[in-house]
Write an enzyme that holds these catalytic residues in place. Sequence first.
Site, mmCIF file in Angstrom:
data_model
loop_
_atom_site.group_PDB
_atom_site.id
_atom_site.type_symbol
_atom_site.label_atom_id
_atom_site.label_comp_id
_atom_site.label_asym_id
_atom_site.label_seq_id
_atom_site.Cartn_x
_atom_site.Cartn_y
_atom_site.Cartn_z
ATOM 1 N N ARG A 172 0.840 -1.200 0.000
ATOM 2 C CA ARG A 172 0.000 0.000 0.000
ATOM 3 C C ARG A 172 0.876 1.250 0.000
ATOM 4 O O ARG A 172 0.588 2.224 -0.707
ATOM 5 C CB ARG A 172 -0.936 0.004 1.208
ATOM 6 C CG ARG A 172 -2.019 -1.046 1.157
ATOM 7 C CD ARG A 172 -2.970 -0.932 2.341
ATOM 8 N NE ARG A 172 -3.823 0.252 2.244
ATOM 9 C CZ ARG A 172 -4.635 0.661 3.227
ATOM 10 N NH1 ARG A 172 -4.684 -0.008 4.373
ATOM 11 N NH2 ARG A 172 -5.375 1.732 3.058
ATOM 12 N N CYS A 220 -1.392 6.304 8.817
ATOM 13 C CA CYS A 220 -1.801 5.017 8.226
ATOM 14 C C CYS A 220 -2.853 5.321 7.165
ATOM 15 O O CYS A 220 -2.719 6.269 6.414
ATOM 16 C CB CYS A 220 -2.330 4.083 9.316
ATOM 17 S SG CYS A 220 -3.745 4.761 10.222
#
Length: 264
Positions: A172, A220
């Site tokens: 990611r 995040c």
Amino acid sequence: MRPLIDADQAAAQAGAVRLDVRWTLGGPSREADYAAGHLPGAARLDLDRDVCGPAGPVGGRHPLPEPEALQAVLRAAGIDDDTTVLVYDDGDLMAAARTWWTLRWAGLEDVHVLRGGLKAWTDAGLPLETQAPQPREGAVTVRPGSLPVLDAEDAAAWADERELVDVRAPERYRGEFEPMDPVAGHVPGAVNLFLGEDDFADVVRLRERYAPHADAAFYCGSGVGAARTALAVTAAGLPTPPVYIGSWSDWVSQGREVARGEER
């Protein structure tokens, strides 16, 4: 004060308010699981509804709650300014850490997370109950800003001047895969340190892992995993780090510059 405690320590806490915050990302409410069995006296809080604010065009998928709304939730759970609070989830510490972080941000000081979650409690032979408690109304006053928080501008400046750490999975971070947000990649200048490699059972290893990043800020996808990392850093005996609470979901909602691949 170390924020993580084991089941026997949690069972021995006198007068603590227990909060069941079991949660599944993108899944249904966990009310049925709470009704089927929870720690004695535990009140139920829903991460999306009670701990975070509503998602919007700015702020990301799990923004900070409005202080007045959070205060009402905490008072309904019987919490005062000096209450000891125990937070638990299924054991991955995602929801528990974000709740711990939010309560600390709100000015509460005596907040603990049950290491290993509900399973650690039952594995220790401790009982569950099914009835919901009827707590008295608490009198806590939410004082927002008691932990350091970054917004997008702060995060960009932090990445330029210090160390900004992306704790999502490496693929990611590199922009190869993005299951939640419309744009893949990372904040330019950020480095990657995957939260999945944290071992909450070994405080020494946590300290070895995070001591080199004692001046870092963390983000995040939506501020849940970064709060978990903040818990890991704090459990290691280091100062609780700044968190970009809107995280990647806030960053891309503003159309900001995106980096892909590894930072050099």
